[in-house]
Design an enzyme around this catalytic site. Structure first.
Site, PDB file in Angstrom:
ATOM      1  N   ASP A   1       5.646 -26.519  23.247  1.00 39.34           N
ATOM      2  CA  ASP A   1       5.261 -27.935  23.296  1.00 39.34           C
ATOM      3  C   ASP A   1       5.277 -28.529  21.895  1.00 39.34           C
ATOM      4  O   ASP A   1       5.442 -27.805  20.913  1.00 39.34           O
ATOM      5  CB  ASP A   1       3.864 -28.091  23.920  1.00 39.34           C
TER       6      ASP A   1
ATOM      7  N   ASP B   1      -9.876 -20.740  24.660  1.00 37.09           N
ATOM      8  CA  ASP B   1      -9.676 -19.758  23.588  1.00 37.09           C
ATOM      9  C   ASP B   1     -10.062 -20.442  22.296  1.00 37.09           C
ATOM     10  O   ASP B   1      -9.934 -21.667  22.160  1.00 37.09           O
ATOM     11  CB  ASP B   1      -8.216 -19.303  23.488  1.00 37.09           C
TER      12      ASP B   1
ATOM     13  N   HIS C   1     -21.331  -9.642  18.193  1.00 33.52           N
ATOM     14  CA  HIS C   1     -22.459 -10.514  18.573  1.00 33.52           C
ATOM     15  C   HIS C   1     -21.956 -11.891  19.009  1.00 33.52           C
ATOM     16  O   HIS C   1     -22.356 -12.405  20.054  1.00 33.52           O
ATOM     17  CB  HIS C   1     -23.433 -10.653  17.402  1.00 33.52           C
TER      18      HIS C   1
ATOM     19  N   ASP D   1       0.601 -17.481  23.371  1.00 35.30           N
ATOM     20  CA  ASP D   1       1.012 -18.863  23.140  1.00 35.30           C
ATOM     21  C   ASP D   1       2.521 -18.880  22.868  1.00 35.30           C
ATOM     22  O   ASP D   1       3.169 -17.838  22.849  1.00 35.30           O
ATOM     23  CB  ASP D   1       0.182 -19.503  22.023  1.00 35.30           C
ATOM     24  N   SER D   2       3.056 -20.074  22.656  1.00 36.14           N
ATOM     25  CA  SER D   2       4.518 -20.188  22.562  1.00 36.14           C
ATOM     26  C   SER D   2       5.041 -19.941  21.155  1.00 36.14           C
ATOM     27  O   SER D   2       6.242 -19.759  20.970  1.00 36.14           O
ATOM     28  CB  SER D   2       4.943 -21.592  22.973  1.00 36.14           C
ATOM     29  N   GLY D   3       4.163 -19.958  20.184  1.00 39.41           N
ATOM     30  CA  GLY D   3       4.590 -19.827  18.797  1.00 39.41           C
ATOM     31  C   GLY D   3       4.806 -21.165  18.110  1.00 39.41           C
ATOM     32  O   GLY D   3       4.912 -21.225  16.882  1.00 39.41           O
ATOM     33  N   GLY D   4       4.866 -22.227  18.885  1.00 38.12           N
ATOM     34  CA  GLY D   4       5.176 -23.536  18.310  1.00 38.12           C
ATOM     35  C   GLY D   4       4.113 -24.029  17.345  1.00 38.12           C
ATOM     36  O   GLY D   4       4.422 -24.551  16.268  1.00 38.12           O
ATOM     37  N   PHE D   5       2.862 -23.845  17.703  1.00 37.40           N
ATOM     38  CA  PHE D   5       1.773 -24.368  16.869  1.00 37.40           C
ATOM     39  C   PHE D   5       1.808 -23.743  15.473  1.00 37.40           C
ATOM     40  O   PHE D   5       1.751 -24.439  14.464  1.00 37.40           O
ATOM     41  CB  PHE D   5       0.434 -24.095  17.560  1.00 37.40           C
TER      42      PHE D   5
END
Lengths: 375, 375
Positions: free
Chosen positions: B151, B269, B339, B97-101
């Site tokens: 984003d 994901d 599992h 991911d971009s790291g933004g979140f």
């Protein structure tokens, strides 16, 4: 087969080299080549690993702690599951301790008497009484192949009178444990006597007279100097009944195993390889790696080049393992635990081969010399 | 192959059933059959599991979190190791991911501007500035197959003006990310627009005009009602460029996947299967098992009879797993994680087969009906 008295069990020495011996311990869950190291599965699991992973290290006996399993999940649950083997999915041999050591070291408000230990559970405060008969009953419910007698284990700095008293009580309890043993379960006696070789020899003789399937050396690695332990071991281990398996309880480092095998010990258990792994220590032939150290930040070599363990073979680098450890990731605890137990598996396998080939002294020298950090 | 623009990548739809599609995403680390679920490996490991174990669940893409890896061990360490694949020993495809979140949700004293995010590391307080260019540079150093654009992801209850502003900024950053992309790395754009289908459609059209290798739906599962998410998904997912892979970020439960696949989503994901496992929850086709519950104390059946995962096949009982969980043993976290991820692997494999055979609606009905706890 000689050595063991319980049906389904046997022990025979297949080769000797000096005092060191290679042998085979037969159990209802398969043969165990000795010398052997038994990983500790305190609460019904060798911490972080599956049974398959434990067996891949070469281990063929796993230890369970009666104190812990008695309190949780309780022996009635384990018995209802069909015993500890079925409960934990470990297909090879198992051994349980008597619970006495932890009843004394972990429990709250414990008291000792001629009849055993009374304590409060460290989990829920419930009152428990551990007598020789209860120790055998609980171990019978757990259903390991080998049970240990209840013994008294004085600390390494105990006065001589306490050590003598511990031997006397342990001998009385030995007879009571044998009288109360579960059908089909082997029982080992536990020799006490601290670091006094004469006391040890006398106690060993008393216990050897009883129909135990094996003889253990307890009360070592309890605070006494390690050099002293090896000095006494060198005298005492060779004097334990040669027909029966000899088990050194709670010991130790790879170097300790190398020395004790040289004195004629066949079986070992210790939390060291798995506990140190969880503290971020990898054991190698050339000493310890403390994985959090900054020197490993961009060290992309494996823990121990040439090591055949799954961690090293998969190519995880020291830098990656360090990252996982600093990040608190569980995976690294698994990877180091497997690596460390593999080292013990390799050590005992190499010892067995060297004893058969009459070059144990040479092998021992190589391990002891390598186990020093480079100057 | 159509769909992707970066050399070494491709996407083709191999079967359609209603809006649902089966396809193949080609990457430099192998082909990925879609629909696919991508386990989250936040800090360079899918928590508790080895790469072999993750691959055994059927997963062929693993996610890495740029925010975490940027702060620790640092992209320069990962780059020196030869990239995230070699560092973590995962041989199949990876996505970061971009790291933004996380820069917005985890970091201290963060501020957002037209140029990105400025924040303090939650680990050491160091000041970091995350611009579109930095997001691409760090992801380039990490070296996953697929990078995500930076984003702006507004919360589920954000006012409409904020959601519109997020779309505008995300579009501007989209162009900057593509201009700064690392050679050979695919980049996916991220469609925002909250739960407003018209905003989503307009934003999707803007991003589809750019040379992204795939299009993601961000800003779902951020606090909005789940029913609302599925309502918007049913409208929007089918309108995303059919030539490119469609990735729904951060979603969700098995039922969410079943519905979203039905709307034409190809990739997912979510931390749910692994996080819930570590909280002691096993997911099954017929609902959740909260393993610590007293009802499992002497339940010696497997988690999910008939489940082909290693945990169920090895025969670990609910009673044993409960014991391990109450005793704080790491093994249970592994066993439940494996599992749960296997369930996602089975779900996506069954979905692919059903789409090819034109019976996806039937499969979806079966999963959605079973996923209700018995009355």
């Amino acid at each position: 087969m000689s050595g063991c008295v319980t049906p389904g069990f046997g022990f025979r020495v297949t080769a000797r080299d000096g005092e060191a011996r290679a042998g085979v311990l037969t159990t209802p869950h398969g043969d165990v080549a000795t010398p052997t190291f038994m990983p500790v599965g305190t609460q019904g699991t060798v911490k972080t690993l599956t049974p398959d992973e434990v067996a891949a290290t070469g281990a063929r006996v796993v230890l369970g702690n009666t104190y812990h399993l008695w309190l949780r999940p309780g022996p009635e649950v384990v018995a209802a599951a069909g015993g500890l083997h079925r409960f934990t999915r470990w297909p090879h041999a198992m051994l349980t301790d008597s619970g006495g050591f932890q009843a004394f070291s972990l429990a709250d408000r414990r008291t000792a008497s001629d009849d055993g230990f009374v304590f409060r559970s460290h989990l829920d405060g419930s009152r428990r009484a551990l007598s020789p008969e209860v120790a055998m009953q609980v171990q019978g419910q757990l259903g390991a192949d080998i049970a240990m007698q209840l013994d008294v284990c004085p600390p390494g700095d105990a006065p001589r009178a306490d050590v003598e008293q511990a031997c006397r009580t342990t001998t009385r309890w030995a007879a009571r444990c044998l009288a109360a043993k579960a059908p089909g379960q082997a029982v080992f006696g536990i020799v006490q006597g601290g670091t006094d070789a004469a006391l040890r020899a006398a106690h060993a003789e008393e216990l050897a007279a009883l129909p135990f399937d094996g003889l253990a050396l307890g009360g070592f690695s309890v605070g006494e100097p390690i050099a002293k332990m090896h000095e006494v071991l060198a005298v005492i281990a060779p004097r334990l009944d040669p027909e029966r398996p000899r088990y050194l309880m709670g010991v130790g480092t790879p170097a300790d195993l190398v020395r004790a095998i040289g004195a004629g010990v066949d079986m070992f258990d210790c939390v060291l390889p798995t506990r140190n792994a969880r503290n971020g220590q990898a054991l190698t032939r050339s000493g310890k790696i403390v994985i959090k150290q900054a020197r490993y930040k961009d060290d992309f070599s494996p823990l121990d080049p040439g090591c055949p363990c799954p961690t090293c073979v998969a190519g995880y680098s020291r830098a990656y393992l360090r990252h996982l450890f600093l990040a608190g990731e569980i995976l690294v605890l698994r990877l180091l635990s497997a690596h460390n137990l593999h080292l013990y598996g390799q050590l005992t396998a190499e010892a067995r081969a060297a004893i058969v080939e009459g070059r144990y002294a040479e092998l021992a020298r190589a391990w002891l010399e390598a186990d020093r950090p480079p100057a």
